[in-house]
Design a protein around this motif. Structure first.
Motif, PDB file in Angstrom:
ATOM      1  N   SER A 147       0.829  -1.207   0.000  1.00 54.88           N
ATOM      2  CA  SER A 147       0.000   0.000   0.000  1.00 54.88           C
ATOM      3  C   SER A 147       0.861   1.255   0.000  1.00 54.88           C
ATOM      4  O   SER A 147       0.493   2.252  -0.625  1.00 54.88           O
ATOM      5  CB  SER A 147      -0.997   0.014   1.157  1.00 54.88           C
ATOM      6  OG  SER A 147      -0.497  -0.663   2.265  1.00 54.88           O
ATOM      7  N   LEU A 155      -5.627  -3.589   1.634  1.00 53.98           N
ATOM      8  CA  LEU A 155      -5.891  -4.239   0.341  1.00 53.98           C
ATOM      9  C   LEU A 155      -6.663  -3.305  -0.603  1.00 53.98           C
ATOM     10  O   LEU A 155      -6.453  -3.325  -1.810  1.00 53.98           O
ATOM     11  CB  LEU A 155      -6.672  -5.532   0.547  1.00 53.98           C
ATOM     12  CG  LEU A 155      -5.811  -6.733   0.944  1.00 53.98           C
ATOM     13  CD1 LEU A 155      -6.678  -7.885   1.415  1.00 53.98           C
ATOM     14  CD2 LEU A 155      -4.943  -7.179  -0.220  1.00 53.98           C
ATOM     15  N   ASN A 156      -7.537  -2.468  -0.030  1.00 49.55           N
ATOM     16  CA  ASN A 156      -8.248  -1.492  -0.857  1.00 49.55           C
ATOM     17  C   ASN A 156      -7.282  -0.511  -1.503  1.00 49.55           C
ATOM     18  O   ASN A 156      -7.470  -0.102  -2.639  1.00 49.55           O
ATOM     19  CB  ASN A 156      -9.261  -0.715  -0.019  1.00 49.55           C
ATOM     20  CG  ASN A 156     -10.563  -1.464   0.119  1.00 49.55           C
ATOM     21  OD1 ASN A 156     -10.858  -2.348  -0.692  1.00 49.55           O
ATOM     22  ND2 ASN A 156     -11.334  -1.134   1.131  1.00 49.55           N
ATOM     23  N   VAL A 173      -4.047  -1.129  -2.173  1.00 48.36           N
ATOM     24  CA  VAL A 173      -3.237  -1.843  -3.158  1.00 48.36           C
ATOM     25  C   VAL A 173      -4.031  -2.089  -4.446  1.00 48.36           C
ATOM     26  O   VAL A 173      -3.500  -1.984  -5.552  1.00 48.36           O
ATOM     27  CB  VAL A 173      -2.737  -3.183  -2.572  1.00 48.36           C
ATOM     28  CG1 VAL A 173      -2.000  -3.989  -3.615  1.00 48.36           C
ATOM     29  CG2 VAL A 173      -1.834  -2.921  -1.385  1.00 48.36           C
ATOM     30  N   THR A 174      -5.329  -2.389  -4.309  1.00 45.00           N
ATOM     31  CA  THR A 174      -6.125  -2.739  -5.492  1.00 45.00           C
ATOM     32  C   THR A 174      -6.917  -1.544  -6.025  1.00 45.00           C
ATOM     33  O   THR A 174      -7.830  -1.729  -6.825  1.00 45.00           O
ATOM     34  CB  THR A 174      -7.124  -3.848  -5.154  1.00 45.00           C
ATOM     35  OG1 THR A 174      -8.006  -3.351  -4.142  1.00 45.00           O
ATOM     36  CG2 THR A 174      -6.438  -5.094  -4.655  1.00 45.00           C
ATOM     37  N   SER A 201      -9.114   0.094  -4.561  1.00 46.29           N
ATOM     38  CA  SER A 201     -10.462  -0.045  -3.983  1.00 46.29           C
ATOM     39  C   SER A 201     -11.273  -1.211  -4.556  1.00 46.29           C
ATOM     40  O   SER A 201     -12.399  -1.439  -4.131  1.00 46.29           O
ATOM     41  CB  SER A 201     -11.283   1.246  -4.097  1.00 46.29           C
ATOM     42  OG  SER A 201     -11.904   1.339  -5.356  1.00 46.29           O
ATOM     43  N   LEU A 202     -10.738  -1.954  -5.515  1.00 45.44           N
ATOM     44  CA  LEU A 202     -11.509  -3.071  -6.075  1.00 45.44           C
ATOM     45  C   LEU A 202     -11.731  -4.193  -5.061  1.00 45.44           C
ATOM     46  O   LEU A 202     -12.664  -4.975  -5.179  1.00 45.44           O
ATOM     47  CB  LEU A 202     -10.802  -3.651  -7.303  1.00 45.44           C
ATOM     48  CG  LEU A 202     -11.067  -2.905  -8.609  1.00 45.44           C
ATOM     49  CD1 LEU A 202     -10.409  -3.625  -9.754  1.00 45.44           C
ATOM     50  CD2 LEU A 202     -12.567  -2.780  -8.847  1.00 45.44           C
ATOM     51  N   TRP A 203     -10.859  -4.274  -4.070  1.00 51.15           N
ATOM     52  CA  TRP A 203     -10.976  -5.329  -3.062  1.00 51.15           C
ATOM     53  C   TRP A 203     -12.241  -5.194  -2.240  1.00 51.15           C
ATOM     54  O   TRP A 203     -12.688  -6.148  -1.602  1.00 51.15           O
ATOM     55  CB  TRP A 203      -9.747  -5.309  -2.142  1.00 51.15           C
ATOM     56  CG  TRP A 203      -9.877  -6.228  -0.963  1.00 51.15           C
ATOM     57  CD1 TRP A 203     -10.157  -5.882   0.320  1.00 51.15           C
ATOM     58  CD2 TRP A 203      -9.769  -7.655  -0.966  1.00 51.15           C
ATOM     59  NE1 TRP A 203     -10.220  -6.981   1.119  1.00 51.15           N
ATOM     60  CE2 TRP A 203      -9.977  -8.093   0.354  1.00 51.15           C
ATOM     61  CE3 TRP A 203      -9.498  -8.602  -1.956  1.00 51.15           C
ATOM     62  CZ2 TRP A 203      -9.943  -9.439   0.714  1.00 51.15           C
ATOM     63  CZ3 TRP A 203      -9.466  -9.937  -1.598  1.00 51.15           C
ATOM     64  CH2 TRP A 203      -9.678 -10.335  -0.281  1.00 51.15           C
TER      65      TRP A 203
END
Lengths: 348, 352
Positions: free
Chosen positions: A95, B25-26, B28-29, B31-33
């Motif tokens: 992140s 995770l949101n 990293v992705t 927000s798709l996670w």
């Protein structure tokens, strides 16, 4: 021989007393008459989490469940879970990398997107934007001051293609030491900025800087960016009450990125040089703002690192000989542009 | 039965860990996670909720939410944005027809939100499993959306006095079309007992309005780019919130406590009645706690707020006796394959 437990078939709510017989490739569920109720292949079996007993599901019988008391030999028979030790480290690193990538990429991406918006669209949208800012604003309209401003703008704009020029430059009677470029190409200079300037070159420098923002469509890019950041922040935190979006949007509203600022600085120097005006005026102005320090929260907050920007301009080769941006009379007239009773911004 | 019909035994630690992992995770992705994250949170919350000592199970999948979201984006949200943008361009070009276009689009989207809310509830119900049986939501999403539209229009026409009547009507429609397995709920709630508290609430808004009118009359708002603007706006918002809490907060909580008590008292499942004895103060505490958690965690720890709500609901909801599980069988009704898209695309609901 078998493991006793309960079975629910997903067709009714009842518990069935059963025993489970473990085989190599799966398990059989057997009722008290010795009849096989179901056969679950090992590869399709998964644990249902969160209960004290061991609960198993089978993907080919979606709602059927097997309930076994813990500890159970069945949990040893099942494939063991992998531990997720590296998860936290990977997540935090991932992140952080994504935030860095966004900080680097969003300003560049928003410029690209801004250039894809037709100029007509931006101008009509900018009109509604200006309309929102109106009402309380008054434009200074002293005739000779307005002439001087017009002359200065024309002189600076000569080198620019027509579609990159500002649609309108106005001075607003307000003590703020600031100038802003709005989407659609309107530049607003605040009276406080004219009061601070000690030479016409300084005003020309700031104006050239704002004109560079307009030419490179930074105001639209900044708007796109703040919308993008707001919606990303909303979706990432899952906070649909729009709190994060409001905070993020407020932090970004009207603020150009550093990339935009340095691009505008270097283009401003080109504009000034093409108009035979010394770019040192802009540097002097930065210097003055810097020395006043805490006096100027608004201008400073959106334009960080004044000193390094000043030095970059001073460091540039001067090029062709220059003349003053405006003569003494015009400079005084421009500084007095608010002497005349002002009119509303909306009347034009 | 000796133990309570409803209980909740979730804990703070695992849910905080889950929320933080989902947040990372949101990021990293991009927000798709969130569809999968929401599914995991629900899975946790459902699994700790027990009815007659048997946990619920959430059987929804993140992929179902994701596909529903994509469909809604394509079929509803993109056309809506296109129509509104066209309308704005027409208005900017001096053609008043644009206003008409935008208004129509707003009404249609409001209607579709009603449809979406009903379908979201249908998805949530069909993914809720107890003792191997799915819950379900029959009825028509269109009919519900029309009722919602009528609710809003009537609220305006009657200056709010139709509120309880239509709210009860809407919830009756929801409950009468809710079932577990093939056994339906019956709800016969009426709005008449609610009007005394509603009147108190209605009249409590008068001092709020008056104080707001006085405030805007005497305070001169600085222009938006002045340094004083933000504090002034914050001050006005703060005053609106404080005055609503001061004058209407208690009446609002008292009304809602009575509302849910009334709804539960007139709802039956297989002939068995319910009760909901949450008092006004408990509701106020629940609401403020949840608000503080959500605000100070910037929404990241909102699952904790959902957990508090669920725990409080389980504490106060009662059921006269256990249902006869030998009579409960699965319903032959089909289950929707994707979920929630419309609501997720437009606004999004929390864990429930």
């Amino acid at each position: 021989m078998g493991v006793p437990g309960l079975y629910r078939d997903g067709k009714n709510a009842r518990d069935h007393q059963i025993v489970v017989r473990l085989l190599g490739h799966g398990l059989d569920i057997i009722d008290h008459d010795g009849q096989v109720l179901a056969h679950w292949p090992k590869a399709q079996i998964s644990r249902v989490d969160g209960t004290d007993d061991l609960r198993l599901a089978c993907s080919s019988h979606p709602l059927a469940r097997l309930l076994l008391p813990q500890p159970s030999p069945v949990s040893l028979w099942l494939p063991q879970r992998r531990s997720a030790r590296g998860l936290w480290l990977g997540l935090v690193a991932g992140s952080a990398a994504m935030v860095a990538l966004l900080a680097w990429g969003l300003p560049r991406l928003s410029i690209v997107v801004a250039h894809m918006v037709p100029l007509e669209t931006e101008r009509s949208w900018g009109q509604t934007f200006v309309a929102q800012m109106e009402d309380r604003k008054v434009v200074c309209a002293d005739a000779s001051g307005a002439d001087a401003l017009d002359r200065l703008e024309k002189r600076l704009a000569t080198a620019l293609p027509a579609e990159q020029r500002p649609t309108r430059v106005v001075v607003v009677n307000d003590p703020l030491v600031n100038a802003i470029a709005l989407p659609g190409g309107t530049i607003i200079m605040f009276k406080g900025l004219l009061d601070q300037a000690e030479s016409a070159d300084e005003i020309a420098g700031v104006l050239a800087h704002e004109m560079a923002h307009v030419a490179q469509r930074h105001p639209l890019a900044a708007a796109i960016r703040s919308i993008g950041v707001a919606s990303l922040a909303t979706m990432m935190t899952g906070d649909f009450s729009a709190l994060v979006a409001t905070l993020g949007g407020m932090a970004l509203s009207g603020h150009y990125s550093r990339t935009d600022e340095s691009a505008a600085d270097s283009m401003a120097v080109d504009i000034l040089r093409d108009a035979d005006i010394s770019p040192l005026g802009l540097a002097t102005f930065f210097d003055r703002l810097n020395q006043q320090g805490g006096e100027l929260p608004e201008f400073l907050s959106s334009h960080p690192e004044l000193e390094s920007r000043r030095q970059r301009i001073v460091g540039l080769p001067l090029g062709a000989p220059t003349s003053s941006a405006l003569d003494k009379v015009d400079f005084q007239n421009l500084k007095n542009i608010c002497a005349q009773p002002a009119r509303k911004l909306s009347t034009r | 039965m000796s133990h309570r019909a409803f209980s909740y035994d979730g804990q703070t630690g695992p849910l905080v860990r889950l929320s933080v992992v989902n947040f990372l995770l949101n990021i990293v992705t991009l927000s798709l996670w969130r569809f999968w994250g929401k599914t995991q949170v629900r899975s946790y919350l459902w699994g700790r909720t027990r009815i007659w000592n048997e946990p619920l199970e959430y059987v929804g999948r993140g992929g179902e939410l994701f596909i529903g979201f994509l469909i809604a984006l394509l079929v509803v949200f993109a056309p809506y944005m296109a129509v509104v943008f066209t309308g704005q361009m027409l208005v900017a070009g001096g053609q008043p027809a644009g206003v008409f276009l935008i208004v129509v689009a707003q009404i249609v989207i409001f209607f579709l939100i009603g449809v979406g809310l009903y379908r979201a509830r249908r998805y949530l119900m069909t993914r809720t499993v107890w003792r191997g049986l799915r819950a379900g939501q029959d009825g028509s999403a269109m009919a519900y959306a029309l009722l919602t539209l009528g609710h809003v229009v009537l609220l305006g026409l009657t200056l709010g006095w139709s509120g309880p009547w239509m709210s009860v009507k809407l919830d009756r429609y929801l409950m009468n079309n809710t079932r577990f397995g093939d056994t339906g709920f019956e709800c016969e709630a009426r709005s008449a007992p609610l009007y005394k508290r509603y009147a108190a609430l209605w009249f409590s808004f008068i001092p709020v309005m008056v104080s707001f009118a006085v405030l805007t009359q005497f305070v001169d708002l600085p222009s938006p780019d002045r340094s004083g603007f933000l504090p002034a706006m914050v001050g006005i918002y703060a005053w609106v919130i404080v005055s609503v809490l001061l004058f209407s907060g208690l009446p609002l909580a008292a009304y809602h406590a009575a509302y849910w008590r009334n709804l539960a008292a007139h709802t039956r499942f297989d002939g068995i009645g319910f009760g909901f004895d949450m008092g006004t103060w408990r509701l106020v505490r629940l609401f403020f706690g949840n608000m503080l958690i959500t605000i100070f965690s910037l929404g990241i720890l909102r699952p904790l707020a959902s957990q508090r709500t669920l725990r409080a609901a389980c504490e106060h909801l009662t059921m006269e006796s256990a249902p006869d599980i030998n009579r409960m069988v699965a319903s032959p009704q089909a289950v929707p394959r994707t979920g929630e898209g419309l609501v997720a695309a437009l606004d999004g609901i929390g864990e429930f």
